[in-house]
Design a protein around this motif. Structure first.
Motif, PDB file in Angstrom:
ATOM      1  N   LEU A 171      -6.395 -14.340  -3.750  1.00  0.00           N
ATOM      2  CA  LEU A 171      -7.854 -14.431  -3.735  1.00  0.00           C
ATOM      3  C   LEU A 171      -8.427 -14.158  -5.112  1.00  0.00           C
ATOM      4  O   LEU A 171      -8.077 -13.174  -5.760  1.00  0.00           O
ATOM      5  CB  LEU A 171      -8.413 -13.432  -2.721  1.00  0.00           C
ATOM      6  N   ASP A 172      -9.306 -15.034  -5.540  1.00  0.00           N
ATOM      7  CA  ASP A 172     -10.072 -14.888  -6.772  1.00  0.00           C
ATOM      8  C   ASP A 172     -11.479 -15.324  -6.403  1.00  0.00           C
ATOM      9  O   ASP A 172     -11.734 -16.514  -6.238  1.00  0.00           O
ATOM     10  CB  ASP A 172      -9.468 -15.771  -7.863  1.00  0.00           C
ATOM     11  N   SER A 173     -12.383 -14.359  -6.216  1.00  0.00           N
ATOM     12  CA  SER A 173     -13.698 -14.695  -5.681  1.00  0.00           C
ATOM     13  C   SER A 173     -14.784 -13.819  -6.297  1.00  0.00           C
ATOM     14  O   SER A 173     -14.652 -12.595  -6.320  1.00  0.00           O
ATOM     15  CB  SER A 173     -13.692 -14.494  -4.158  1.00  0.00           C
ATOM     16  N   PRO A 174     -15.883 -14.441  -6.740  1.00  0.00           N
ATOM     17  CA  PRO A 174     -17.008 -13.654  -7.230  1.00  0.00           C
ATOM     18  C   PRO A 174     -17.866 -13.116  -6.084  1.00  0.00           C
ATOM     19  O   PRO A 174     -18.876 -12.469  -6.310  1.00  0.00           O
ATOM     20  CB  PRO A 174     -17.785 -14.664  -8.077  1.00  0.00           C
ATOM     21  N   GLY A 175     -17.450 -13.375  -4.868  1.00  0.00           N
ATOM     22  CA  GLY A 175     -18.231 -12.913  -3.704  1.00  0.00           C
ATOM     23  C   GLY A 175     -18.827 -14.091  -2.985  1.00  0.00           C
ATOM     24  O   GLY A 175     -18.293 -15.192  -3.004  1.00  0.00           O
ATOM     25  N   GLY A 176     -19.951 -13.858  -2.366  1.00  0.00           N
ATOM     26  CA  GLY A 176     -20.605 -14.940  -1.640  1.00  0.00           C
ATOM     27  C   GLY A 176     -21.634 -14.380  -0.680  1.00  0.00           C
ATOM     28  O   GLY A 176     -21.913 -13.183  -0.671  1.00  0.00           O
ATOM     29  N   ALA A 177     -22.185 -15.244   0.123  1.00  0.00           N
ATOM     30  CA  ALA A 177     -23.201 -14.851   1.089  1.00  0.00           C
ATOM     31  C   ALA A 177     -22.604 -13.960   2.172  1.00  0.00           C
ATOM     32  O   ALA A 177     -21.406 -14.033   2.467  1.00  0.00           O
ATOM     33  CB  ALA A 177     -23.830 -16.097   1.708  1.00  0.00           C
ATOM     34  N   ALA A 178     -23.435 -13.126   2.753  1.00  0.00           N
ATOM     35  CA  ALA A 178     -22.970 -12.145   3.725  1.00  0.00           C
ATOM     36  C   ALA A 178     -22.372 -12.781   4.980  1.00  0.00           C
ATOM     37  O   ALA A 178     -21.294 -12.383   5.427  1.00  0.00           O
ATOM     38  CB  ALA A 178     -24.111 -11.206   4.110  1.00  0.00           C
ATOM     39  N   ALA A 179     -23.041 -13.757   5.553  1.00  0.00           N
ATOM     40  CA  ALA A 179     -22.568 -14.335   6.826  1.00  0.00           C
ATOM     41  C   ALA A 179     -21.203 -15.025   6.691  1.00  0.00           C
ATOM     42  O   ALA A 179     -20.292 -14.749   7.480  1.00  0.00           O
ATOM     43  CB  ALA A 179     -23.614 -15.301   7.391  1.00  0.00           C
ATOM     44  N   PRO A 180     -20.994 -15.903   5.696  1.00  0.00           N
ATOM     45  CA  PRO A 180     -19.665 -16.516   5.569  1.00  0.00           C
ATOM     46  C   PRO A 180     -18.588 -15.485   5.221  1.00  0.00           C
ATOM     47  O   PRO A 180     -17.446 -15.592   5.689  1.00  0.00           O
ATOM     48  CB  PRO A 180     -19.823 -17.537   4.441  1.00  0.00           C
ATOM     49  N   SER A 181     -18.930 -14.490   4.419  1.00  0.00           N
ATOM     50  CA  SER A 181     -17.966 -13.439   4.067  1.00  0.00           C
ATOM     51  C   SER A 181     -17.542 -12.671   5.303  1.00  0.00           C
ATOM     52  O   SER A 181     -16.362 -12.374   5.499  1.00  0.00           O
ATOM     53  CB  SER A 181     -18.577 -12.479   3.044  1.00  0.00           C
TER      54      SER A 181
END
Length: 88
Positions: free
Chosen positions: A32-42
């Motif tokens: 995993l390499d992720s800057p994050g994202g929206a709460a619901a999809p996360s």
């Protein structure tokens, strides 16, 4: 299975569902390499990781950057490994 960078949550969920149901796959390593994202999809990816973990061992390897939603997804794995250079 290796997923190229910048996959959408929908694509990642489909891959996790596939490996959960595929009987020939005995365990899963997620890089995993992720800057994050929206709460619901996360949150949905976190729950998908829990469903996968119920059927097969899951190891999540934190690559360069794992933030917010990536951290949430990592909490669903059996084991989490961070590279020395990872930024969390």
């Amino acid at each position: 299975m290796t997923a190229p960078c910048w996959r959408s949550a929908l694509e990642i969920r489909a891959m996790l569902e596939y490996v959960r149901e595929e009987g020939s796959i005995k365990g899963v390593v997620v890089s995993l390499d992720s800057p994050g994202g929206a709460a619901a999809p996360s949150e949905e990816l976190f729950f998908e990781m829990l469903r996968l973990k119920d059927k097969k061992p899951v190891v999540l390897v934190m690559d360069d950057l794992v933030a917010s939603g990536g951290d949430m997804m990592a909490m669903g794995a059996n084991y989490t490994l961070a590279k020395p250079s990872s930024f969390e």
